[in-house]
Design an enzyme around this catalytic site. Structure first.
Site, mmCIF file in Angstrom:
data_model
loop_
_atom_site.group_PDB
_atom_site.id
_atom_site.type_symbol
_atom_site.label_atom_id
_atom_site.label_comp_id
_atom_site.label_asym_id
_atom_site.label_seq_id
_atom_site.Cartn_x
_atom_site.Cartn_y
_atom_site.Cartn_z
ATOM 1 N N ASP A 35 2.988 9.397 11.268
ATOM 2 C CA ASP A 35 2.051 9.838 10.324
ATOM 3 C C ASP A 35 2.290 10.565 9.050
ATOM 4 O O ASP A 35 2.171 11.488 9.178
ATOM 5 C CB ASP A 35 1.004 9.446 11.164
ATOM 6 C CG ASP A 35 -0.255 8.964 10.236
ATOM 7 O OD1 ASP A 35 -0.201 8.537 8.900
ATOM 8 O OD2 ASP A 35 -1.145 7.498 10.436
ATOM 9 N N ALA A 79 2.069 1.824 10.800
ATOM 10 C CA ALA A 79 2.536 2.907 9.240
ATOM 11 C C ALA A 79 2.601 0.879 8.117
ATOM 12 O O ALA A 79 3.608 0.881 7.592
ATOM 13 C CB ALA A 79 3.510 3.633 8.782
ATOM 14 N N SER A 122 0.821 -9.744 9.007
ATOM 15 C CA SER A 122 -0.290 -9.773 8.692
ATOM 16 C C SER A 122 -0.821 -11.457 8.533
ATOM 17 O O SER A 122 0.451 -12.477 7.939
ATOM 18 C CB SER A 122 -1.103 -9.071 7.442
ATOM 19 O OG SER A 122 -2.122 -9.792 6.561
ATOM 20 N N TYR A 146 1.530 -6.867 -1.597
ATOM 21 C CA TYR A 146 1.543 -7.159 -0.075
ATOM 22 C C TYR A 146 1.952 -8.421 1.342
ATOM 23 O O TYR A 146 2.595 -7.964 2.093
ATOM 24 C CB TYR A 146 0.292 -6.824 0.263
ATOM 25 C CG TYR A 146 -0.338 -7.252 2.238
ATOM 26 C CD1 TYR A 146 0.122 -5.226 2.433
ATOM 27 C CD2 TYR A 146 -1.177 -7.701 2.856
ATOM 28 C CE1 TYR A 146 -0.383 -5.497 3.772
ATOM 29 C CE2 TYR A 146 -1.316 -7.731 3.824
ATOM 30 C CZ TYR A 146 -0.879 -6.315 4.481
ATOM 31 O OH TYR A 146 -1.805 -6.093 5.752
#
Ligand code: NAD
Ligand code: UD1
Length: 320
Positions: A35, A79, A122, A146
């Protein structure tokens, strides 16, 4: 749960990633976290001490990735630049992280003998197709950079499966909420922002008329979906919705959070955000039938538990 010997969690210091790390550790899995702490925090995983290996670094760093995936059986790729509106403001940056970063994670995984990569996709990929609820085989109409980037990631996952035999599973999370969701940015998830406003007695802003709807799923349910995706044979090569099938409008969400917090404030209304989806609700028939997944947490109880976390000064969101 079937045992995973060693997992890499990219974005493991973030909201969803850190809950996933907790559960993996509880199940006896060796865990490495990669990360860059751009939106995640050390304090989300500090309680695990040396039971995990934490590497501060970037998923775009191919050399580093090649080192950290060595010996990993499963990679949970969390991530990302997570905000839809941030991707509208700066599409190049989110493209670098969400597209190039994802290819680097997949490439390092296939080069180093990883068995399976679980991808955080998503519901944004569905865009503005008015048919509800969303099923995985519907036409996809991304409305934001996105959403395009998450869809590109899914395509790469599929191609890496076919070209290199890397097992991949794409999980289309709907709107996730729960403890550790960071409310500190205007780009944070709406429940974290509303909880912060309610706790501070500040007036929230609603973008648009508040009639837009979302399907909110509790973070620990998302973690269970990830573990099933990693361990069930039937999951390989597939795409699954991860939601509840229950929908709420954003104005009603504020009223519910206000009621649970004993605050009654009218929100301020600003123009709708560019790239915002109007309606979003999942059909979870595929993941239920294929992996036996059902969400356990109802929205109201999840909000009560989350509110308790936001109010607890020894946990709660840290001030920067
Ligand atoms: P988060 O911001 O809390 O977590 C993302 C993590 O990735 C952070 O810890 C951040 O520091 C890290 N990160 C970002 N860029 C990085 C980079 N270049 N290199 C290394 N680490 C990097 O957000 P989250 O809500 O936990 O999201 C996790 C994943 O789930 C993301 O892929 C997001 O797109 C996806 N997702 C989230 C939701 C939601 O409602 N929260 C819904 C659908 C999909
Ligand atoms: C969220 C996730 C995204 C994920 C997607 C899946 C975040 C930051 N974004 O996007 O990663 O892929 O779900 O569906 O977690 N709103 C307000 N007032 C506010 C904040 C938001 O009215 O202060 C509205 C937004 O305009 C939007 C809705 O609330 O209509 C939800 O916004 P947000 O929490 O940012 O989520 P998504 O854009 O749906």
């Amino acid at each position: 749960m079937k045992k995973i010997s060693h997992a890499l969690v990219t974005g493991g210091a973030g909201f969803i990633g850190s809950h996933l790390v907790d559960e993996l550790v509880a199940n006896g899995c060796r865990v490495t976290v990669l990360d860059n702490l751009s939106t995640g925090h050390r304090h989300n995983i500090d309680h695990l001490g040396d039971r995990i290996e934490f590497i501060e670094g970037d998923i775009r760093d191919a050399g580093l990735l090649n080192q950290v995936v060595k010996g990993c059986e499963v990679v949970f790729h969390q991530a990302a630049v997570v905000s839809v509106s941030l991707s509208v403001r700066d599409p190049s940056h989110s493209c670098e992280v969400n597209d190039l970063g994802t290819v680097r994670v997949l490439d390092a995984s296939r080069r180093n003998g990883v068995r399976r990569v679980i991808m955080a996709s998503s519901s944004a990929v569905y865009g503005d197709d008015p048919r509800m609820p969303k099923t995985e085989d519907m036409a996809l109409k991304p409305l934001s950079p996105y959403a395009v980037q998450k869809l590109t990631g899914e395509f790469y996952a599929s191609v890496f499966g076919e070209l290199y035999g890397l097992e991949t599973v794409c999980l289309r999370y709907f709107n996730v909420f729960g403890p550790r969701q960071d409310p500190s940015s205007p780009y944070s998830g709406v429940i974290s922002i509303f909880m912060n406003k309610a706790t501070a007695g500040e007036v929230p802003t609603i973008f648009g008329d508040g009639g837009q709807s979302r399907d909110f799923i509790y973070v620990k349910d998302v973690v269970r979906a990830n573990l099933l995706a990693a361990t069930e044979t039937a999951a390989a090569g597939r795409v699954f919705n991860v939601g509840t099938g229950v929908v709420i409008r954003i104005l009603d969400l504020w009223k519910l959070i206000g009621g649970l917090s004993n605050v009654q404030m009218d929100p301020v209304f600003d123009p709708p955000r560019a790239g915002d989806i109007r309606e979003s609700v999942s059909d979870i028939g595929r993941i239920r039938q294929s992996l036996g997944f059902r969400p356990h947490m109802a929205l109201r109880q999840g909000l009560i538990d989350t509110l308790a976390w936001y109010r607890n000064p020894s946990q709660g969101p840290r001030k920067k």
